[in-house]
Design a protein around this motif. Structure first.
Motif, mmCIF file in Angstrom:
data_model
loop_
_atom_site.group_PDB
_atom_site.id
_atom_site.type_symbol
_atom_site.label_atom_id
_atom_site.label_comp_id
_atom_site.label_asym_id
_atom_site.label_seq_id
_atom_site.Cartn_x
_atom_site.Cartn_y
_atom_site.Cartn_z
ATOM 1 N N THR A 1 0.805 -1.099 0.090
ATOM 2 C CA THR A 1 0.131 0.092 -0.005
ATOM 3 C C THR A 1 0.760 1.391 -0.098
ATOM 4 O O THR A 1 0.282 2.484 0.146
ATOM 5 C CB THR A 1 -1.048 0.026 1.151
ATOM 6 N N ALA A 2 2.032 1.147 -0.090
ATOM 7 C CA ALA A 2 3.109 2.437 -0.333
ATOM 8 C C ALA A 2 2.652 3.536 -1.202
ATOM 9 O O ALA A 2 2.620 4.777 -1.016
ATOM 10 C CB ALA A 2 4.153 1.853 -0.441
ATOM 11 N N GLU A 3 2.280 2.935 -2.699
ATOM 12 C CA GLU A 3 2.057 3.813 -3.479
ATOM 13 C C GLU A 3 0.705 4.474 -3.096
ATOM 14 O O GLU A 3 0.452 5.668 -3.936
ATOM 15 C CB GLU A 3 2.045 2.967 -4.778
ATOM 16 N N LEU A 4 -0.263 4.118 -2.439
ATOM 17 C CA LEU A 4 -1.574 4.832 -1.963
ATOM 18 C C LEU A 4 -1.361 6.260 -1.390
ATOM 19 O O LEU A 4 -2.388 6.836 -1.290
ATOM 20 C CB LEU A 4 -2.476 3.949 -1.313
ATOM 21 N N ARG A 5 -0.037 6.366 -0.855
ATOM 22 C CA ARG A 5 0.193 7.648 -0.143
ATOM 23 C C ARG A 5 0.177 8.857 -0.941
ATOM 24 O O ARG A 5 0.376 9.917 -0.412
ATOM 25 C CB ARG A 5 1.201 7.484 0.732
ATOM 26 N N GLU A 6 0.418 8.652 -2.297
ATOM 27 C CA GLU A 6 0.806 9.546 -3.050
ATOM 28 C C GLU A 6 -0.406 10.273 -3.902
ATOM 29 O O GLU A 6 -0.253 11.133 -4.631
ATOM 30 C CB GLU A 6 1.831 9.175 -4.362
ATOM 31 N N GLN A 7 -1.540 9.612 -3.789
ATOM 32 C CA GLN A 7 -2.777 10.357 -4.372
ATOM 33 C C GLN A 7 -3.636 11.528 -3.694
ATOM 34 O O GLN A 7 -4.531 11.810 -4.286
ATOM 35 C CB GLN A 7 -3.799 8.895 -4.444
ATOM 36 N N LYS A 8 -2.942 11.986 -2.540
ATOM 37 C CA LYS A 8 -3.489 13.150 -2.031
ATOM 38 C C LYS A 8 -3.837 14.242 -2.745
ATOM 39 O O LYS A 8 -4.848 15.093 -2.830
ATOM 40 C CB LYS A 8 -3.050 13.465 -0.659
ATOM 41 N N PHE A 9 -2.622 14.666 -3.384
ATOM 42 C CA PHE A 9 -2.522 15.731 -4.109
ATOM 43 C C PHE A 9 -3.456 15.675 -5.434
ATOM 44 O O PHE A 9 -4.418 16.765 -5.706
ATOM 45 C CB PHE A 9 -1.243 16.115 -4.834
ATOM 46 N N LEU A 10 -3.501 14.592 -6.072
ATOM 47 C CA LEU A 10 -4.479 14.525 -7.039
ATOM 48 C C LEU A 10 -5.862 14.659 -6.844
ATOM 49 O O LEU A 10 -6.680 15.154 -7.651
ATOM 50 C CB LEU A 10 -3.993 13.064 -7.924
ATOM 51 N N CYS A 11 -6.241 13.917 -5.507
ATOM 52 C CA CYS A 11 -7.583 14.194 -5.038
ATOM 53 C C CYS A 11 -8.222 15.528 -5.088
ATOM 54 O O CYS A 11 -9.084 15.801 -5.397
ATOM 55 C CB CYS A 11 -7.697 13.369 -3.914
ATOM 56 N N ASP A 12 -7.292 16.373 -4.403
ATOM 57 C CA ASP A 12 -7.619 17.765 -3.951
ATOM 58 C C ASP A 12 -7.808 18.580 -5.382
ATOM 59 O O ASP A 12 -8.577 19.386 -5.758
ATOM 60 C CB ASP A 12 -6.295 18.670 -3.374
ATOM 61 N N PHE B 1 -1.285 24.605 2.975
ATOM 62 C CA PHE B 1 -2.459 23.434 2.392
ATOM 63 C C PHE B 1 -3.596 23.845 2.600
ATOM 64 O O PHE B 1 -4.797 22.925 2.714
ATOM 65 C CB PHE B 1 -2.013 21.956 2.689
ATOM 66 N N GLY B 2 -3.788 25.190 2.752
ATOM 67 C CA GLY B 2 -5.202 25.834 3.088
ATOM 68 C C GLY B 2 -6.173 25.454 2.305
ATOM 69 O O GLY B 2 -7.502 25.121 2.424
ATOM 70 N N HIS B 3 -6.122 25.262 0.856
ATOM 71 C CA HIS B 3 -7.023 24.950 -0.259
ATOM 72 C C HIS B 3 -6.789 23.441 -0.585
ATOM 73 O O HIS B 3 -7.182 23.122 -1.860
ATOM 74 C CB HIS B 3 -6.570 25.944 -1.280
ATOM 75 N N PHE B 4 -6.052 22.623 0.007
ATOM 76 C CA PHE B 4 -5.758 21.214 -0.119
ATOM 77 C C PHE B 4 -6.054 20.336 1.005
ATOM 78 O O PHE B 4 -5.224 19.995 1.696
ATOM 79 C CB PHE B 4 -4.279 20.934 -0.920
ATOM 80 N N PRO B 5 -7.362 20.180 1.365
ATOM 81 C CA PRO B 5 -7.784 19.375 2.574
ATOM 82 C C PRO B 5 -6.896 18.078 2.599
ATOM 83 O O PRO B 5 -6.911 17.601 3.627
ATOM 84 C CB PRO B 5 -9.213 19.411 2.738
ATOM 85 N N CYS B 6 -7.099 17.395 1.603
ATOM 86 C CA CYS B 6 -6.460 16.034 1.319
ATOM 87 C C CYS B 6 -4.874 16.110 1.908
ATOM 88 O O CYS B 6 -4.481 15.012 2.745
ATOM 89 C CB CYS B 6 -6.794 15.374 0.305
ATOM 90 N N CYS B 7 -4.347 16.862 1.140
ATOM 91 C CA CYS B 7 -2.872 17.144 1.438
ATOM 92 C C CYS B 7 -2.739 17.769 3.185
ATOM 93 O O CYS B 7 -1.486 17.024 3.928
ATOM 94 C CB CYS B 7 -2.047 17.921 0.662
ATOM 95 N N GLN B 8 -3.601 18.316 3.575
ATOM 96 C CA GLN B 8 -3.485 18.834 4.974
ATOM 97 C C GLN B 8 -3.231 17.516 5.987
ATOM 98 O O GLN B 8 -2.921 17.690 7.072
ATOM 99 C CB GLN B 8 -4.911 19.477 5.185
ATOM 100 N N THR B 9 -3.963 16.536 5.456
ATOM 101 C CA THR B 9 -4.039 15.567 6.663
ATOM 102 C C THR B 9 -2.929 14.774 6.809
ATOM 103 O O THR B 9 -2.676 14.242 7.932
ATOM 104 C CB THR B 9 -5.199 14.441 6.127
ATOM 105 N N ILE B 10 -1.709 15.005 5.788
ATOM 106 C CA ILE B 10 -0.455 14.277 5.981
ATOM 107 C C ILE B 10 0.463 15.314 5.813
ATOM 108 O O ILE B 10 1.567 15.005 5.185
ATOM 109 C CB ILE B 10 -0.391 13.243 4.847
#
Length: 493
Positions: A364-375, A420-429
């Motif tokens: 599951t290591a690669e799944l950590r990189e999808q935060k920015f794309l989600c935002d 990361f004020g406008h990137f809530p998913c990135c904010q979590t990590i």
């Protein structure tokens, strides 16, 4: 005293008691048998003497007056009964049209009308059983709904033809896509404006193309649609396509053939051509080049949903965890907003998905990189929804795109500062995101902004004309005149 006149003939009140006639809707009518006569005393007297004199000759004046009142009361009551019945019948027919419209708009099968009527009757039994017969008179059979739908479609076509006669200019939007049966479907929209600046935007035609979809075939179908409502080619000012080669080709494509057609028709105006704003906005997102991240997400979703056992176990796992969501959706390339929805759901279920995959022995290591794309996908989807709103013309859509480009400049600067004020998913990590990664994300935002500027450059050329429509008092009119013509009614697919 006269009651009415027809061809200089007057109906006299005394005829009611003398000959038992009354005046109804400009015609003398016999109160006894309902026969209609002309407004001449000879004809009225002759009818009375030959038909009813033997029965009523012994009545005196008072009795005749009383008899006339009784018969007239009965006549009025009878008229009210027929009027009520007619009103109820008209209401039942109107109701069937309303239901047919709702069924057609929701793309449901025509036999749904029978199910709707069954539900109506059950509701009527509980709420207003005394009106059950009225509800039963509403015909909602399959054939009735099909007939009503065809009549509604014909009426809309006639209305569009009527409005088309008043167009001072119009534009077309053409899009070709493939349905689930691999049949090409051509959609043609028209947007016209009349002398009162009333804008009409409607679907002009929806054609199935079973053969090839070259520029020639598409052009022929578009010509048929234009001819069906008698639109003159000299009033065509704009054309919007999906950007495919068969559409945008300057010689053999739809654009080139329509321009040739306008030259044959001796049209003086210039055709303004644009690519669909929604398509361009969607293509801009591909500049991020994060397909590897999306591929990983798609593979995970397919691993969960493609096999029945995995899918069942995953849904059971979510129930055990008390998750708000019960499943994860598929990604569909055809639907513009599918990617953002999949990523958002994937983010919401991120921990559960990681736990499930680890239980299956997956990395599951690669799944950590999808935060920015989600935002960033969420922001692009939000822009897409703004552009899809009905009734928006090109100036409104251009303003939304220009505002989004300004936002990207702000986001780029904030990303460089690890804000990361406008990137809530990135904010979590945010504690796991290094300065180098922030720089990479900022670079991707810069690339995205450059792609927006490149694809929407032809709209920026029209900036002065757009401002002339949106805020005319702030524009130098002389400069605006030098700008090329603009299709102010550019439409979306």
């Amino acid at each position: 005293m006269a009651k009415g006149k027809t061809d200089n003939r007057t109906f006299l009140d005394r005829w009611e008691t003398e000959h038992l006639f009354t005046y109804v809707k400009d015609r003398p009518v016999c109160l006894v048998c309902g026969a209609v006569s002309v407004t001449k005393e000879y004809n009225i007297r002759r009818h009375y003497e030959t038909k009813h004199q033997d029965k009523y000759k012994d009545l005196d004046t008072a009795q005749r007056s009383q008899k006339v009142k009784e018969i007239k009361r009965g006549l009025v009551s009878q008229q009210k009964m027929f009027t009520k019945a007619t009103t109820q019948s008209e209401a039942a027919v109107k109701a069937s049209y309303i239901v047919a419209e709702e069924i057609a708009e929701s793309a449901r099968p025509f036999n749904e009308g029978e199910f709707v009527k069954k539900c109506m009757m059950k509701v009527c039994d509980q709420v207003c059983s005394q009106k059950k017969l009225t509800f039963a008179n509403a015909s909602l059979s399959r054939n009735t709904i099909a007939e009503r739908t065809c009549e509604l479609a014909t009426n809309l076509h006639v209305q569009l033809m009527g409005k088309g006669k008043d167009f001072v200019s119009f534009s077309l939007a053409v899009d070709e896509s493939t349905d689930a049966s691999d049949t090409a479907q051509l959609s043609v929209f028209v947007c016209g404006v009349d002398s009162n600046l009333c804008v009409t935007e409607e679907l002009l035609g929806f054609k199935a193309m079973h053969g090839t979809t070259t520029g020639k075939e598409i052009f022929e179908e578009v010509c048929k649609c234009v001819a069906e409502i008698n639109l003159p080619w000299d009033k065509l000012v704009g054309l919007t396509t999906d950007g495919a080669p068969a559409m945008s080709g300057k010689k053999n494509g739809l654009v080139g053939r329509i321009r040739e057609k306008m030259r044959e028709e001796n049209c003086a105006g210039e055709l303004s051509v644009h690519q669909c704003i929604l398509h361009q906005e969607s293509l801009c997102g591909k500049a991020l080049k994060m397909e590897d991240v999306m591929t990983t997400v798609t593979q995970v979703v397919n691993f969960i949903r493609a096999k029945g056992l995995n899918h069942h176990q995953f849904k059971s796992f979510l129930e055990e965890c008390g998750s708000e969501y019960k499943d994860v959706p598929y990604d569909t390339e055809v639907r513009l907003l599918s990617r953002g929805k999949v990523l958002n759901r994937f983010f919401e279920l991120h921990e559960e998905i990681c736990q499930f995959l680890e239980s299956k022995g997956k990395d599951t290591a690669e799944l950590r990189e999808q935060k920015f794309l989600c935002d960033i996908s969420s922001h692009l989807d939000e822009l897409n929804m703004q552009l899809q709103r009905r009734g928006r013309i090109i100036t409104d859509m251009h303003a939304s795109v220009r505002a989004f480009k300004t936002k990207m400049c702000l986001w780029e600067n904030q990303m460089l500062q690890a804000n990361f004020g406008h990137f809530p998913c990135c904010q979590t990590i945010k504690t796991q995101i290094s300065t180098a990664v922030c720089a990479q994300f900022a670079e991707k935002l810069s690339v995205l902004g450059a792609e927006f500027s490149r694809r929407f450059g032809d709209f920026d050329v029209q900036k002065l004309r757009f401002e002339l429509l949106s805020n005319p008092f702030s524009v130098d009119v002389e400069k605006a005149k030098k700008q090329p013509p603009v299709n102010s009614s550019v439409m979306k697919r």
